[in-house]
Design a protein around this motif. Structure first.
Motif, PDB file in Angstrom:
ATOM      1  N   LEU A  77       0.699  -0.981  -0.096  1.00 11.74           N
ATOM      2  CA  LEU A  77      -0.115  -0.001   0.060  1.00 11.74           C
ATOM      3  C   LEU A  77       1.002   1.099   0.113  1.00 11.74           C
ATOM      4  O   LEU A  77       1.573   1.510   1.022  1.00 11.74           O
ATOM      5  CB  LEU A  77      -1.027  -0.078   1.235  1.00 11.74           C
ATOM      6  N   PRO A  78       0.858   2.028  -0.956  1.00  8.57           N
ATOM      7  CA  PRO A  78       1.480   3.431  -1.008  1.00  8.57           C
ATOM      8  C   PRO A  78       1.274   4.111   0.156  1.00  8.57           C
ATOM      9  O   PRO A  78       0.014   4.118   0.599  1.00  8.57           O
ATOM     10  CB  PRO A  78       0.997   4.044  -2.397  1.00  8.57           C
ATOM     11  N   ILE A  79       2.025   4.847   0.575  1.00  5.94           N
ATOM     12  CA  ILE A  79       2.102   5.803   1.843  1.00  5.94           C
ATOM     13  C   ILE A  79       0.819   6.681   1.807  1.00  5.94           C
ATOM     14  O   ILE A  79       0.084   7.211   2.409  1.00  5.94           O
ATOM     15  CB  ILE A  79       3.267   6.381   2.372  1.00  5.94           C
ATOM     16  N   THR A  80       1.005   7.442   0.651  1.00 12.54           N
ATOM     17  CA  THR A  80      -0.093   8.502   0.153  1.00 12.54           C
ATOM     18  C   THR A  80      -1.266   7.911  -0.019  1.00 12.54           C
ATOM     19  O   THR A  80      -2.209   8.665   0.647  1.00 12.54           O
ATOM     20  CB  THR A  80       0.325   9.128  -1.364  1.00 12.54           C
ATOM     21  N   GLU A  81      -1.584   6.844  -0.411  1.00  9.60           N
ATOM     22  CA  GLU A  81      -3.028   6.197  -0.320  1.00  9.60           C
ATOM     23  C   GLU A  81      -3.507   5.853   1.105  1.00  9.60           C
ATOM     24  O   GLU A  81      -4.616   6.253   1.386  1.00  9.60           O
ATOM     25  CB  GLU A  81      -3.155   4.989  -1.126  1.00  9.60           C
ATOM     26  N   GLN A  82      -2.449   5.314   2.007  1.00  4.22           N
ATOM     27  CA  GLN A  82      -2.747   5.076   3.363  1.00  4.22           C
ATOM     28  C   GLN A  82      -3.000   6.281   4.004  1.00  4.22           C
ATOM     29  O   GLN A  82      -4.118   6.433   4.889  1.00  4.22           O
ATOM     30  CB  GLN A  82      -1.695   4.545   4.041  1.00  4.22           C
ATOM     31  N   LYS A  83      -2.349   7.462   3.831  1.00  2.60           N
ATOM     32  CA  LYS A  83      -2.652   8.819   4.429  1.00  2.60           C
ATOM     33  C   LYS A  83      -4.092   9.163   4.309  1.00  2.60           C
ATOM     34  O   LYS A  83      -4.803   9.758   4.920  1.00  2.60           O
ATOM     35  CB  LYS A  83      -1.723  10.135   4.227  1.00  2.60           C
ATOM     36  N   GLN A  84      -4.604   9.139   2.872  1.00  2.82           N
ATOM     37  CA  GLN A  84      -6.020   9.331   2.760  1.00  2.82           C
ATOM     38  C   GLN A  84      -6.986   8.499   3.411  1.00  2.82           C
ATOM     39  O   GLN A  84      -7.944   8.893   3.811  1.00  2.82           O
ATOM     40  CB  GLN A  84      -6.331   9.435   1.075  1.00  2.82           C
ATOM     41  N   GLN A  85      -6.589   7.135   3.455  1.00  2.00           N
ATOM     42  CA  GLN A  85      -7.475   6.142   4.186  1.00  2.00           C
ATOM     43  C   GLN A  85      -7.501   6.575   5.605  1.00  2.00           C
ATOM     44  O   GLN A  85      -8.910   6.629   6.265  1.00  2.00           O
ATOM     45  CB  GLN A  85      -7.008   4.634   4.090  1.00  2.00           C
ATOM     46  N   ILE A  86      -6.548   6.936   6.049  1.00  2.00           N
ATOM     47  CA  ILE A  86      -6.658   7.459   7.767  1.00  2.00           C
ATOM     48  C   ILE A  86      -7.374   8.653   7.733  1.00  2.00           C
ATOM     49  O   ILE A  86      -7.831   8.667   8.801  1.00  2.00           O
ATOM     50  CB  ILE A  86      -4.984   7.441   8.173  1.00  2.00           C
ATOM     51  N   LYS A  87      -7.203   9.634   7.022  1.00  2.00           N
ATOM     52  CA  LYS A  87      -8.043  10.816   6.942  1.00  2.00           C
ATOM     53  C   LYS A  87      -9.450  10.683   6.900  1.00  2.00           C
ATOM     54  O   LYS A  87     -10.388  10.929   7.620  1.00  2.00           O
ATOM     55  CB  LYS A  87      -7.555  11.910   5.922  1.00  2.00           C
ATOM     56  N   THR A  88      -9.993   9.773   6.164  1.00  2.00           N
ATOM     57  CA  THR A  88     -11.306   9.310   5.878  1.00  2.00           C
ATOM     58  C   THR A  88     -11.824   8.578   7.118  1.00  2.00           C
ATOM     59  O   THR A  88     -12.950   8.862   7.543  1.00  2.00           O
ATOM     60  CB  THR A  88     -11.486   8.403   4.695  1.00  2.00           C
ATOM     61  N   ALA A  89     -10.952   7.686   7.607  1.00  2.00           N
ATOM     62  CA  ALA A  89     -11.352   6.953   8.758  1.00  2.00           C
ATOM     63  C   ALA A  89     -11.608   7.885  10.163  1.00  2.00           C
ATOM     64  O   ALA A  89     -12.511   7.900  11.003  1.00  2.00           O
ATOM     65  CB  ALA A  89     -10.333   5.838   9.387  1.00  2.00           C
ATOM     66  N   LYS A  90     -10.616   9.080  10.151  1.00  2.00           N
ATOM     67  CA  LYS A  90     -10.729   9.725  11.260  1.00  2.00           C
ATOM     68  C   LYS A  90     -11.910  10.602  11.078  1.00  2.00           C
ATOM     69  O   LYS A  90     -12.533  10.813  12.139  1.00  2.00           O
ATOM     70  CB  LYS A  90      -9.526  10.817  11.188  1.00  2.00           C
ATOM     71  N   GLN A  91     -12.347  11.014  10.136  1.00  2.00           N
ATOM     72  CA  GLN A  91     -13.642  11.980   9.877  1.00  2.00           C
ATOM     73  C   GLN A  91     -14.813  10.996  10.283  1.00  2.00           C
ATOM     74  O   GLN A  91     -15.766  11.565  10.952  1.00  2.00           O
ATOM     75  CB  GLN A  91     -13.772  12.460   8.459  1.00  2.00           C
TER      76      GLN A  91
END
Length: 245
Positions: free
Chosen positions: A117-131
């Motif tokens: 999993l690319p780090i950039t994709e993971q960052k977006q996933q974490i942002k969505t999960a946090k929201q």
């Protein structure tokens, strides 16, 4: 991968360590932490490539930790107990997570997935999960014997713990009993509008009518809640701050 275990229960960390020794994907565990504060220090100093991250920690949650680290350039696999509100947030973000108790097949599958999993994709996933997590703050989902019950925290008067069970008392007169300790709900309740004035109680500050200096809370429905001497100072600080705001 250099790996950090962030989990507040020592026996779960030990079990995870043992499982990691048995799987094909090789990881090097470089540290263990049980709190947000310690995890931030270790992550910044040791720069792990992977973190197994518990959702609820002794002094906060996983998203608070992720906000405080200097560089979010490591992979994350979340660890959570079967709490529906946590799973809803994680699933909506499509992040990798494993359930407690940890299953070896799920562990290996999560490791294989996160490796690619690319780090950039993971960052977006974490942002969505946090929201999604933050949007769930006003609700608590209780796992009852035959159903999941949604509780609006704005309408929850107080919780009472007794011998491993917790009873939730709502403003409409309904009550719900779950076979979990109050401690397991404390993090989410404290982050909203609740305070713990006694080992056996958590109270919604919104419904406090008055506080007797002798050590008793009067709720607007007439219920009296004791305030322990050990928790009096913390309670008063939260109570006065809430009533002045």
């Amino acid at each position: 991968m250099k790996t950090l275990l962030v989990e507040d229960k020592a026996y779960i960390r030990k079990g995870l360590l043992n499982l990691l020794k048995t799987i094909n994907t090789k990881v090097e565990v470089i540290g263990e932490c049980g709190s947000v504060k310690d995890a931030v220090v270790v992550a910044n100093a040791c720069k792990p490539e992977l973190i197994f991250l518990d959702i609820n920690l002794t002094d906060g949650n996983a998203f608070e930790f992720l906000e405080q680290v200097e560089h979010l350039d490591f992979k994350v696999i979340f660890i959570t107990a079967y709490e529906e509100y946590a799973l809803k947030a994680l699933k909506s973000g499509a992040v990798d997570y494993i359930l407690k108790p940890v299953d070896v097949d799920e562990l290996e599958a999560a490791l294989e997935k996160v490796k690619h999993l690319p780090i950039t994709e993971q960052k977006q996933q974490i942002k969505t999960a946090k929201q999604a997590w933050n949007n769930e703050d006003s609700n608590l989902i209780l796992s009852l014997h035959d159903s999941f019950q949604v509780i609006d925290l704005n309408e929850l008067l107080f919780c009472e713990s007794d011998k491993g069970y917790t009873t939730f008392y709502c403003n409409d007169g309904k009550k719900y009993v779950v076979s979990k300790t109050l401690k397991e709900f404390e993090d989410q309740l404290t982050s909203t509008n609740f305070v713990r004035p006694h080992q056996s109680y958590m109270v919604n500050l919104k419904f406090i009518d008055k506080y007797e200096k002798s050590g008793a809370i009067h709720l607007k429905n007439g219920k009296k809640i004791p305030v322990s001497s050990r928790k009096k100072e913390t309670f008063l600080s939260a109570f006065l701050k809430a009533k002045q705001s």
